[in-house]
Design a protein around this motif. Structure first.
Motif, PDB file in Angstrom:
ATOM      1  N   GLN A 112       0.838  -1.029   0.075  1.00 20.13           N
ATOM      2  CA  GLN A 112      -0.075   0.001   0.174  1.00 20.13           C
ATOM      3  C   GLN A 112       0.843   1.251  -0.134  1.00 20.13           C
ATOM      4  N   LEU A 113       0.574   2.291  -0.937  1.00 17.80           N
ATOM      5  CA  LEU A 113       1.330   3.320  -0.999  1.00 17.80           C
ATOM      6  C   LEU A 113       0.238   4.478  -0.335  1.00 17.80           C
ATOM      7  N   VAL A 114       0.884   5.415   0.421  1.00 14.36           N
ATOM      8  CA  VAL A 114       0.074   6.568   0.803  1.00 14.36           C
ATOM      9  C   VAL A 114       1.004   7.746   0.433  1.00 14.36           C
ATOM     10  N   PHE A 115       0.252   8.339  -0.553  1.00 15.05           N
ATOM     11  CA  PHE A 115       1.112   9.655  -1.098  1.00 15.05           C
ATOM     12  C   PHE A 115       0.414  11.279  -0.804  1.00 15.05           C
ATOM     13  N   TRP A 116       1.290  11.830  -0.477  1.00 13.51           N
ATOM     14  CA  TRP A 116       0.793  13.253  -0.152  1.00 13.51           C
ATOM     15  C   TRP A 116       1.586  14.170  -1.170  1.00 13.51           C
ATOM     16  N   SER A 117       0.516  14.634  -2.080  1.00  9.38           N
ATOM     17  CA  SER A 117       0.995  15.521  -3.299  1.00  9.38           C
ATOM     18  C   SER A 117       0.583  17.064  -3.224  1.00  9.38           C
ATOM     19  N   LYS A 118      -0.177  17.250  -2.348  1.00  8.36           N
ATOM     20  CA  LYS A 118      -0.670  18.747  -2.279  1.00  8.36           C
ATOM     21  C   LYS A 118      -0.741  18.993  -0.737  1.00  8.36           C
ATOM     22  N   LYS A 119      -0.424  20.430  -0.710  1.00  8.29           N
ATOM     23  CA  LYS A 119      -0.546  20.842   0.614  1.00  8.29           C
ATOM     24  C   LYS A 119      -1.927  20.964   1.295  1.00  8.29           C
ATOM     25  N   TRP A 120      -2.369  20.852   2.778  1.00  5.21           N
ATOM     26  CA  TRP A 120      -3.478  20.848   3.245  1.00  5.21           C
ATOM     27  C   TRP A 120      -4.448  19.748   2.536  1.00  5.21           C
ATOM     28  N   GLU A 121      -3.972  18.793   1.895  1.00  5.69           N
ATOM     29  CA  GLU A 121      -4.908  17.720   1.388  1.00  5.69           C
ATOM     30  C   GLU A 121      -4.960  16.449   1.871  1.00  5.69           C
ATOM     31  N   GLN A 122      -5.822  15.535   2.056  1.00  6.53           N
ATOM     32  CA  GLN A 122      -5.644  14.244   2.543  1.00  6.53           C
ATOM     33  C   GLN A 122      -4.707  13.569   1.013  1.00  6.53           C
ATOM     34  N   PRO A 123      -4.109  12.621   1.753  1.00 11.10           N
ATOM     35  CA  PRO A 123      -3.236  11.995   0.919  1.00 11.10           C
ATOM     36  C   PRO A 123      -3.859  10.870  -0.195  1.00 11.10           C
ATOM     37  N   LEU A 124      -3.195  10.491  -1.289  1.00 12.65           N
ATOM     38  CA  LEU A 124      -3.686   9.513  -1.974  1.00 12.65           C
ATOM     39  C   LEU A 124      -3.348   8.134  -1.596  1.00 12.65           C
ATOM     40  N   THR A 125      -4.302   7.222  -1.586  1.00 15.20           N
ATOM     41  CA  THR A 125      -3.967   5.806  -1.059  1.00 15.20           C
ATOM     42  C   THR A 125      -4.265   4.849  -2.177  1.00 15.20           C
ATOM     43  N   VAL A 126      -3.022   4.182  -2.546  1.00 17.72           N
ATOM     44  CA  VAL A 126      -3.270   3.283  -3.860  1.00 17.72           C
ATOM     45  C   VAL A 126      -2.614   1.735  -3.425  1.00 17.72           C
ATOM     46  N   GLU A 127      -2.865   1.044  -3.928  1.00 21.18           N
ATOM     47  CA  GLU A 127      -2.283  -0.664  -3.651  1.00 21.18           C
ATOM     48  C   GLU A 127      -1.563  -0.917  -5.037  1.00 21.18           C
ATOM     49  N   MET A 128      -0.134  -1.179  -4.734  1.00 17.82           N
ATOM     50  CA  MET A 128       0.666  -1.431  -5.884  1.00 17.82           C
ATOM     51  C   MET A 128       1.322  -2.734  -5.858  1.00 17.82           C
ATOM     52  N   THR A 129       1.707  -3.373  -6.928  1.00 16.36           N
ATOM     53  CA  THR A 129       2.171  -4.688  -7.300  1.00 16.36           C
ATOM     54  C   THR A 129       3.861  -4.518  -7.013  1.00 16.36           C
ATOM     55  N   THR A 130       4.674  -5.104  -6.387  1.00 15.19           N
ATOM     56  CA  THR A 130       5.845  -5.139  -6.407  1.00 15.19           C
ATOM     57  C   THR A 130       6.408  -6.543  -6.703  1.00 15.19           C
ATOM     58  N   ARG A 131       7.809  -6.776  -6.958  1.00 12.51           N
ATOM     59  CA  ARG A 131       8.383  -8.040  -7.251  1.00 12.51           C
ATOM     60  C   ARG A 131       8.715  -8.783  -6.053  1.00 12.51           C
ATOM     61  N   GLY A 132       8.464  -8.274  -4.909  1.00 14.05           N
ATOM     62  CA  GLY A 132       8.564  -8.812  -3.694  1.00 14.05           C
ATOM     63  C   GLY A 132      10.286  -9.032  -3.280  1.00 14.05           C
ATOM     64  N   ASP A 133      11.058  -8.086  -4.008  1.00  7.77           N
ATOM     65  CA  ASP A 133      12.228  -8.053  -3.545  1.00  7.77           C
ATOM     66  C   ASP A 133      12.653  -7.247  -2.624  1.00  7.77           C
ATOM     67  N   GLY A 134      11.856  -6.339  -1.885  1.00  7.33           N
ATOM     68  CA  GLY A 134      12.313  -5.472  -1.071  1.00  7.33           C
ATOM     69  C   GLY A 134      12.672  -3.950  -1.530  1.00  7.33           C
ATOM     70  N   LYS A 135      12.197  -3.745  -3.136  1.00  6.80           N
ATOM     71  CA  LYS A 135      12.692  -2.626  -3.721  1.00  6.80           C
ATOM     72  C   LYS A 135      11.415  -2.201  -4.604  1.00  6.80           C
ATOM     73  N   VAL A 136      11.289  -0.758  -4.764  1.00  7.54           N
ATOM     74  CA  VAL A 136      10.003  -0.109  -5.209  1.00  7.54           C
ATOM     75  C   VAL A 136      10.604   1.189  -6.018  1.00  7.54           C
ATOM     76  N   VAL A 137      10.142   1.570  -7.097  1.00 12.63           N
ATOM     77  CA  VAL A 137      10.386   2.359  -7.783  1.00 12.63           C
ATOM     78  C   VAL A 137       9.325   3.395  -8.082  1.00 12.63           C
ATOM     79  N   LEU A 138       9.187   4.704  -7.652  1.00  8.42           N
ATOM     80  CA  LEU A 138       7.910   5.826  -7.593  1.00  8.42           C
ATOM     81  C   LEU A 138       7.563   5.686  -9.016  1.00  8.42           C
ATOM     82  N   ALA A 139       8.458   5.990 -10.018  1.00  6.67           N
ATOM     83  CA  ALA A 139       8.034   6.281 -11.545  1.00  6.67           C
ATOM     84  C   ALA A 139       7.278   5.244 -11.959  1.00  6.67           C
ATOM     85  N   ASP A 140       7.264   3.901 -11.472  1.00  3.37           N
ATOM     86  CA  ASP A 140       6.399   2.760 -12.457  1.00  3.37           C
ATOM     87  C   ASP A 140       5.049   2.903 -11.740  1.00  3.37           C
ATOM     88  N   HIS A 141       4.571   4.032 -10.902  1.00  2.67           N
ATOM     89  CA  HIS A 141       3.050   3.911 -10.488  1.00  2.67           C
ATOM     90  C   HIS A 141       2.601   5.108 -10.993  1.00  2.67           C
TER      91      HIS A 141
END
Length: 571
Positions: free
Chosen positions: A308-337
């Motif tokens: 689960q990714l909780v992402f704050w993109s704007k001031k004074w606004e609630q964050p975006l909460t999305v579910e993303m799929t990873t390879r399970g190797d303990g690494k993630v790149v934001l540009a892939d989402h």
């Protein structure tokens, strides 16, 4: 001093030889419009200091004084005698004046004493008259008191038996109530003792469970790391073997075919069957980029997992909460989402919340690889320009709750958090008191203690009143305006304005702060209550989900040389 004030001796000395020095009179008055002539001029001998023994002429018509500057002054010896006589005359005059003043003072003192004596006699007479009047009134009051006492004694004698009986009844009732109250207090005290002991046992049991769970989690993590390393080794060997086999097949095909063009696969492989670095350079030049996490899953055949990714993109606004799929190797790149790409702008940089250190750490770009633990289920990420992060306290609390449930079990974690919430709510809050919550060491529970503040002002040096903090200690305080820790030095003579009734402080070497989420939730609640009390119905029109005011603001500015910390994404 007029002419009559000079002594005869001084006048005689000034007149000595003056006829010889006497100048002739002027022929005409020098004053314009005056017609006085030589016959109108009257000679006058001067006795004034500086002009003693010299002559002047006064016009009888207009009283104008005429000085003849050409006349010869008296001899020096005569002038000395004149000035000596003048000095003696001045001393005599001063003595005479002092005698007159003393005589006047003695007369005034005598008059004052006579007036005081008359006043004293009048006051004595008045005092005696008042004393006589008071004596008469006292005798009258004594007589009336004696009559009243006799009447009271008679009434008291009639009601004495009834009063004693009533007193015995009241005493019996009071004794009964006191006995009942003591029994109730004893029952309450026993119940409180049992609750304290039970809470202490639960806390000890929870702490032991946490320690055991940490050890078990460490062992599990090490086993998973070994398994992951083994699995990745097998995958790498399989890819190398596949590449080698493709290279051999391509090489054999080239030997049996004549005049054919070179195979593109063999051109992109080195001698060992691994794609050459020039191939990846050509891909970057063509803006193809590196393979994404989803494409890597298909190519490598690695198992995927949900994060689960909780992402704050704007001031004074609630964050975006999305579910993303990873390879399970303990690494993630934001540009892939997609949620990051949709809300990004050029030259954006990011920060993620490191649960181990309880810090925001830097993620320089969307293509930076973010490493996370095997037990991580949620990533908190924000743009580094987003301040504050609305709802951060609830997400940190959920992260810590998930960790505790995994380490202690759901029931033990619920009981422990219930006790901690009750302890925070039981803090005595009074006007002028601010609670300072401090994390001292790594993984230790915080300690809270009250301090007195003037209005909403609190000096950082006041924190040194606590026995475990010293002047010069490096601390950090939580600022809800930036939703981040701000470093400070207890030796800095600065003042802060705090909102709510709590200030959160950590020593700079403290990591993995337990109960941080609960303390942040309580702080946000107290700030909301304070803002509602100040603003009421006509207060701020800001959205209810937004942070109303900062917990701590620095008044005197940061210490010299302070820069906002930029923490490495690998922390």
């Amino acid at each position: 001093m007029g002419g009559s004030d000079y002594s005869q001796e001084l006048k005689a000395l000034c007149a000595e030889g003056s006829q010889i020095r006497k100048p002739p009179p002027p022929w005409q008055c020098k004053k314009s419009g005056c017609h006085g002539g030589v016959d109108d001029m009257i000679a006058r001998l001067c006795y004034k200091e500086g002009m003693a023994g010299m002559w002047v002429y006064v016009c009888g018509a207009c009283s104008t004084v005429h000085h003849n500057h050409n006349q010869r002054p008296p001899e020096a010896e005569l002038l000395e005698r004149i000035e000596a006589q003048r000095k003696r005359d001045n001393e005599k005059h001063a003595q005479s004046k002092a005698r007159k003043a003393a005589s006047t003072q003695r007369k005034a003192e005598a008059k004052r004493k006579a007036a005081d004596e008359r006043k004293r006699k009048a006051e004595e007479k008045k005092r005696k008259a008042e004393e006589k009047k008071r004596n008469l009134e006292e005798k009258k009051r004594n007589l009336e008191e004696a009559v009243r006492q006799a009447e009271d004694a008679e009434r008291t004698q009639q009601q004495q038996f009834q009063d004693e009986e009533r007193a015995r009844q009241l005493q019996e009732e009071e004794d009964e109530r006191e006995l009942q109250r003591k029994e109730e207090e004893k029952v309450k005290e026993d119940r409180r003792d049992r609750e304290r002991k039970m809470r202490a046992k639960r806390r000890d049991r929870a702490q032991r469970a946490v320690n055991q769970a940490k050890k078990a989690a460490q062992k599990t993590h090490e086993a998973r790391e070994r398994l992951r390393s083994f699995t990745e080794g097998k995958k790498t060997r399989a890819r190398e073997e596949a590449c080698a086999s493709r290279a051999e097949m391509s090489h054999d095909g080239d030997e049996h075919s004549e005049g054919s063009t070179p195979n593109s696969t063999s051109d992109e492989l080195e001698d060992n069957g691994v794609p050459s670095t020039s191939v990846f350079a050509d891909r970057r030049n063509r803006s193809e980029g590196w393979p994404s996490a989803e494409r890597a899953d298909k190519d490598d055949g690695a198992h995927s997992e949900k994060l689960q990714l909780v992402f704050w993109s704007k001031k004074w606004e609630q964050p975006l909460t999305v579910e993303m799929t990873t390879r399970g190797d303990g690494k993630v790149v934001l540009a892939d989402h997609e949620c990051v790409r949709r809300n990004e702008t050029p030259n954006d940089s990011f920060q993620r919340w490191a649960e181990v250190t309880s810090y925001w750490v830097a993620v320089p770009s969307k293509r930076t690889v973010i490493h996370y633990d095997a037990d991580t289920t949620t990533l908190l990420v924000r743009k580094d320009t987003v301040e504050p992060c609305v709802g951060l306290a609830q997400h940190i609390s959920k992260l810590q709750m998930a960790r505790m449930v995994a380490e202690m079990g759901a029931e033990a974690a619920e009981d422990f958090l219930k006790d901690m919430r009750a302890a925070i709510a039981d803090r005595k809050r009074t006007p002028g008191t601010v609670w300072v919550v401090v994390w001292y060491n790594e993984s230790d529970f915080p300690e809270a203690y009250p301090l007195q503040s003037t209005g909403k002002k609190l000096r950082f040096t006041d924190l040194t009143k606590h026995p475990r903090l010293r002047a010069g200690d490096a601390i950090e305080f939580w600022n809800t305006h930036s939703t981040d820790w701000t470093p400070w030095d207890l030796s800095a003579m600065s003042t802060c304005i705090h909102g709510g009734d709590t200030v959160l402080v950590r020593k700079s070497d403290a990591r993995s702060l337990p109960l941080l989420g609960l303390e942040l939730e309580a702080l946000a609640m107290s700030i909301e209550e304070e803002s509602d009390a100040d603003g009421g119905a006509g207060g701020s029109s800001r959205d209810v989900n937004r942070v109303r005011s900062p917990s701590v603001e620095v008044m005197d500015g940061p210490p010299p040389g302070y820069k906002r910390p930029v923490r490495d994404a690998r922390a």
